[in-house]
Design a protein around this motif. Structure first.
Motif, PDB file in Angstrom:
ATOM      1  N   LEU A 229       1.487  -1.953   0.123  1.00  0.00           N
ATOM      2  CA  LEU A 229       0.184  -0.548  -0.013  1.00  0.00           C
ATOM      3  C   LEU A 229       0.860   1.320   0.152  1.00  0.00           C
ATOM      4  CD1 LEU A 229      -2.810   1.521   0.469  1.00  0.00           C
ATOM      5  CD2 LEU A 229      -2.305   1.350   3.495  1.00  0.00           C
ATOM      6  N   HIS A 230       0.436   2.400  -1.117  1.00  0.00           N
ATOM      7  CA  HIS A 230       1.353   3.220  -0.711  1.00  0.00           C
ATOM      8  C   HIS A 230       0.410   4.869  -1.448  1.00  0.00           C
ATOM      9  CE1 HIS A 230       1.807   3.568  -5.544  1.00  0.00           C
ATOM     10  NE2 HIS A 230       1.274   2.277  -4.937  1.00  0.00           N
ATOM     11  N   ASP A 231       0.570   6.043  -0.790  1.00  0.00           N
ATOM     12  CA  ASP A 231       0.198   7.166  -2.087  1.00  0.00           C
ATOM     13  C   ASP A 231       0.377   7.026  -3.460  1.00  0.00           C
ATOM     14  OD1 ASP A 231      -0.396   7.640   0.700  1.00  0.00           O
ATOM     15  OD2 ASP A 231       1.289   9.051   0.734  1.00  0.00           O
ATOM     16  N   THR A 232      -0.903   7.558  -4.474  1.00  0.00           N
ATOM     17  CA  THR A 232      -0.448   7.870  -5.625  1.00  0.00           C
ATOM     18  C   THR A 232       0.061   8.958  -5.758  1.00  0.00           C
ATOM     19  OG1 THR A 232      -2.074   9.302  -5.670  1.00  0.00           O
ATOM     20  CG2 THR A 232      -1.964   6.693  -6.282  1.00  0.00           C
ATOM     21  N   ASP A 233       0.190  10.019  -5.352  1.00  0.00           N
ATOM     22  CA  ASP A 233       1.334  11.682  -4.926  1.00  0.00           C
ATOM     23  C   ASP A 233       0.452  11.548  -5.962  1.00  0.00           C
ATOM     24  OD1 ASP A 233       2.478  11.805  -2.411  1.00  0.00           O
ATOM     25  OD2 ASP A 233       4.021   9.587  -3.104  1.00  0.00           O
ATOM     26  N   SER A 234       0.769  13.191  -6.239  1.00  0.00           N
ATOM     27  CA  SER A 234       0.429  13.395  -7.639  1.00  0.00           C
ATOM     28  C   SER A 234       1.633  14.120  -8.881  1.00  0.00           C
ATOM     29  CB  SER A 234       0.407  15.204  -7.421  1.00  0.00           C
ATOM     30  OG  SER A 234      -0.509  15.114  -6.310  1.00  0.00           O
TER      31      SER A 234
ATOM     32  N   LYS B  16       6.210  21.618 -10.964  1.00  0.00           N
ATOM     33  CA  LYS B  16       7.482  20.828 -11.304  1.00  0.00           C
ATOM     34  C   LYS B  16       7.253  19.962 -11.236  1.00  0.00           C
ATOM     35  CE  LYS B  16      10.818  24.516 -10.030  1.00  0.00           C
ATOM     36  NZ  LYS B  16      11.874  25.217  -9.338  1.00  0.00           N
ATOM     37  N   ALA B  17       8.019  18.316 -11.824  1.00  0.00           N
ATOM     38  CA  ALA B  17       7.956  17.191 -11.711  1.00  0.00           C
ATOM     39  C   ALA B  17       7.539  16.891 -10.071  1.00  0.00           C
ATOM     40  CB  ALA B  17       8.801  16.667 -12.539  1.00  0.00           C
ATOM     41  N   ASN B  18       7.326  15.812  -9.168  1.00  0.00           N
ATOM     42  CA  ASN B  18       7.260  15.573  -8.453  1.00  0.00           C
ATOM     43  C   ASN B  18       8.332  14.121  -8.284  1.00  0.00           C
ATOM     44  OD1 ASN B  18       6.388  15.252  -6.269  1.00  0.00           O
ATOM     45  ND2 ASN B  18       4.408  14.933  -5.786  1.00  0.00           N
TER      46      ASN B  18
ATOM     47  N   LYS C 183      -5.410   7.705  -3.615  1.00  0.00           N
ATOM     48  CA  LYS C 183      -4.971   8.950  -4.255  1.00  0.00           C
ATOM     49  C   LYS C 183      -6.071  10.211  -3.129  1.00  0.00           C
ATOM     50  CE  LYS C 183      -8.945   7.885  -7.366  1.00  0.00           C
ATOM     51  NZ  LYS C 183      -9.798   8.139  -7.868  1.00  0.00           N
ATOM     52  N   THR C 184      -4.804  10.979  -2.789  1.00  0.00           N
ATOM     53  CA  THR C 184      -3.640  11.364  -3.621  1.00  0.00           C
ATOM     54  C   THR C 184      -2.409  10.648  -2.216  1.00  0.00           C
ATOM     55  OG1 THR C 184      -3.235  12.596  -3.010  1.00  0.00           O
ATOM     56  CG2 THR C 184      -3.737  12.777  -5.462  1.00  0.00           C
ATOM     57  N   CYS C 185      -3.253  10.549  -1.220  1.00  0.00           N
ATOM     58  CA  CYS C 185      -2.226  10.039  -0.159  1.00  0.00           C
ATOM     59  C   CYS C 185      -3.491   9.302   1.284  1.00  0.00           C
ATOM     60  CB  CYS C 185      -2.032  11.412   0.457  1.00  0.00           C
ATOM     61  SG  CYS C 185      -2.351  12.233   1.364  1.00  0.00           S
ATOM     62  N   PHE C 186      -3.074   8.384   1.539  1.00  0.00           N
ATOM     63  CA  PHE C 186      -4.395   7.927   2.530  1.00  0.00           C
ATOM     64  C   PHE C 186      -4.767   8.741   3.316  1.00  0.00           C
ATOM     65  CE2 PHE C 186      -4.296   5.695   6.879  1.00  0.00           C
ATOM     66  CZ  PHE C 186      -4.922   4.269   7.087  1.00  0.00           C
TER      67      PHE C 186
ATOM     68  N   LEU D 226      -2.399   4.881 -12.052  1.00  0.00           N
ATOM     69  CA  LEU D 226      -2.767   5.658 -11.288  1.00  0.00           C
ATOM     70  C   LEU D 226      -3.263   6.962 -11.957  1.00  0.00           C
ATOM     71  CD1 LEU D 226       0.986   5.313  -9.503  1.00  0.00           C
ATOM     72  CD2 LEU D 226      -1.757   4.116  -9.319  1.00  0.00           C
ATOM     73  N   VAL D 227      -3.098   7.223 -12.892  1.00  0.00           N
ATOM     74  CA  VAL D 227      -3.561   8.460 -14.197  1.00  0.00           C
ATOM     75  C   VAL D 227      -5.385   8.597 -13.718  1.00  0.00           C
ATOM     76  CG1 VAL D 227      -3.790   9.888 -15.255  1.00  0.00           C
ATOM     77  CG2 VAL D 227      -1.556   8.557 -15.065  1.00  0.00           C
ATOM     78  N   ALA D 228      -6.464   7.498 -14.164  1.00  0.00           N
ATOM     79  CA  ALA D 228      -7.558   7.688 -13.657  1.00  0.00           C
ATOM     80  C   ALA D 228      -8.110   8.119 -12.526  1.00  0.00           C
ATOM     81  CB  ALA D 228      -8.250   6.375 -13.991  1.00  0.00           C
TER      82      ALA D 228
END
Length: 579
Positions: free
Chosen positions: A474-479, A486-488, A516-519, A577-579
């Motif tokens: 389990l993890h965060d997608t982040d943005s 800027k690129a994350n 999405k995007t975090c827990f 993850l983009v959806a």
């Protein structure tokens, strides 16, 4: 059969290739104490940690090697309690096989299985037919492909000197036994030094070896010279005995001592280590407290790990039950370092039982983890959970695991059994731990593994893939972009997590789930900027709906058949993850 032979001939590099010392390769045990007819196989390494529940059979494994190495003495004989169900069954006789790697042809060509790096494998087995009797020892004849009553190296005392010397330390040994073992460790090192003493530098053997040969020769002559006198003594005493006890006679056992080291030692038999204040009274180790005795043990082991006793001396194997006993938490890490450093001299192997995850260090290259457990019908079984060469950890993996060992000494609890979920950080770990405590019976076998960052998740996954049937990450997608556009980098780490699918044995064993995007935003609707684990704790305690969401997510992570929570994605490619 071919598969079994392949497993037997598998080479394990434990010491430097130029070290000409024998080492243990594998121990196979059947019908011994709590171990049944299904063989328990232990692959040996520099460090072997046996984990498992209480009364699972771990101590029986340590005792097995000590027993075969005591062949020729009373300690090598079994009592009825060592037989299955406390009875003699000819179909279920105790049997122990020992495989030793050697570097020369001293045992004889017929006993040598050729391995890579100019190493040879010697197989021996011991079978006990009756309590109180010596076992039947056999050697595996590679030319005939079968066991033979003729054996490598000959007599037990000669053969024992060719294998690593055991040092067994029980978990709850008496003070006297602990004192004896500590003294033995030091004395054994001093005895090894004797093998280097030569009156003439040109002589092939040391003075000590020449003395031992003389003693052995004298024993043989003494028995032969007194044989007639012994028979006369037996006959005369039996003649008188027969009058009181008809059909009885006596026999005088005048066999020479097989263990020559017992017949001669340059040191006094009751060697002791004294301890006390400077300029004060010194008393023996047995009179010290349990903590002091354990500290002395580590001090002795630390010295042995650091001293270079040169090539050619007899190697050692430390067999130790629960080294964490009687140690302060801060001392456990030091004790672990001592044990892991011990084999660096090239002359030691270590096999311990432990209930402490702190005694496991995955950042080392020399550690094998074996779980011992009871399967169906209470039969003792074993499975190798971790071997460094199979995990294929790179330098970054080792750094990651070393950091995790420092930050979370209980990380390695997953080796002790259960269902595993890898989480990215402290907030998820805290939330799931609370739910686990709220529903103890439902989640008592669940291990929440805190990776402390996306980049460390693949390193932990490499370890779990060696033994876990299935686990979820389990993890965060982040943005994709930061607030400044800027690129994350955190988004870029998703690609690293996806690489877990490319690891060996990962197919069908790993699930990836992202919030999405975090827990916090996925489950609670918003993300806190500070004290996130504490705020999650308060939220779950005071908000039943929030608690139910966390529980639903945990259920889905453990069972893909359960409903997938809203704002969570199970994915296989970053595009998902983009959806």
């Amino acid at each position: 059969m071919a598969k079994q032979k392949a497993a037997v001939l598998e080479a394990v590099s434990l010491t430097a290739p130029d070290s000409p010392r024998p080492r243990l390769h594998k121990l196979i045990i059947k019908n011994f104490r709590s171990i049944g007819s299904e063989p328990v196989e232990i692959e040996l390494d520099d460090i072997v940690v046996l984990v498992g529940a209480n009364n699972a059979g771990k101590s029986s494994i340590l005792k097995a090697y000590e027993t075969v190495m005591s062949h020729g003495s009373n300690d090598g004989k079994l009592n009825i309690q060592d037989f299955p169900s406390g009875m003699v069954d000819v179909e279920r006789l105790p049997n122990i096989e020992l495989q030793t790697i050697v570097f020369d042809k001293a045992p004889g060509d017929r006993w040598l299985g050729l391995l890579p790096n100019n190493e040879y494998l010697v197989r021996e087995q011991w079978t006990w037919e009756n309590p109180g009797k010596d076992p039947i020892r056999q050697g595996w004849d590679v030319q005939k492909g079968s066991w033979d009553k003729q054996v490598p190296w000959g007599a037990p005392n000669i053969a024992n000197s060719k294998r690593p010397r055991p040092h067994r330390i029980d978990a709850f040994a008496s003070p006297d036994d602990q004192a004896t073992e500590i003294s033995k460790l030091i004395t054994s090192l001093l005895k090894d030094k004797l093998t280097k003493i030569k009156s003439d530098p040109e002589q092939e053997k040391s003075d000590y070896e020449l003395v031992i040969e003389k003693i052995r020769d004298l024993q043989t002559k003494a028995v032969a010279a007194t044989d007639k006198e012994v028979k006369v003594i037996e006959a005369e005493i039996s003649k008188y005995l027969d009058k009181l006890f008809p059909n009885h006679h006596v026999m005088f056992d005048a066999k020479p001592e097989l263990d020559i080291e017992k017949a001669y030692t340059p040191f006094k038999a009751t060697t002791d280590l004294l301890m006390g204040p400077k300029d004060g009274y010194l008393s023996g180790i047995a009179n010290q407290g349990s903590g002091a005795r354990r500290t002395l043990l580590w001090a002795a082991l630390k010295y042995l790990s650091e001293v270079n006793d040169g090539e050619g001396t007899r190697p050692h194997v430390l067999l130790m039950d629960e080294p964490e006993i009687c140690l302060h938490p801060s001392a456990i890490r030091e004790a672990r370092a001592v044990l892991y450093d011990l084999p660096q001299s090239g002359n030691w192997q270590v096999m311990i039982t432990s209930h402490s995850p702190i005694f496991i260090d995955l950042s080392r290259d020399n550690t094998t983890i074996v779980r011992v457990f009871r399967g169906e019908n209470e039969n003792v079984k074993s499975t190798t959970l971790f071997r460094p060469e199979r995990a294929r950890l790179d330098s970054d993996d080792k750094k990651n695991l070393k950091m995790l060992n420092i930050c979370d000494p209980y990380l390695n609890e997953f080796f002790f059994g259960g269902r595993q979920v890898i989480v990215e950080g402290d907030t998820e770990y805290t939330a799931f731990s609370i739910i686990r405590d709220m529903y103890i019976d439902e989640y008592k076998d669940v291990q929440i593994i805190r990776a402390r960052g996306k980049g460390i998740i693949p390193s932990v996954a490499k370890v779990l893939l060696q033994f876990s049937k299935q686990f979820t990450i389990l993890h965060d997608t982040d943005s994709p972009e930061t607030a400044k556009g800027k690129a994350n980098p955190a988004w870029g780490m998703n690609k690293t997590i996806q690489s877990v699918f490319d690891l060996e044995n990962a197919k069908g064993k790993v699930r990836l789930v992202a919030c999405k995007t975090c827990f916090e935003t996925a489950l609670f609707g918003s993300e806190e900027k500070d004290e996130k684990p504490y705020r999650a704790f308060v939220k779950i305690q005071n908000d039943p709906e929030a608690a139910n969401k966390v529980k639903a997510l945990l259920d889905f992570l453990l069972d893909p058949g359960k409903p997938k929570p809203e704002n969570c994605i199970e994915w296989k490619k970053v595009e998902d993850l983009v959806a």
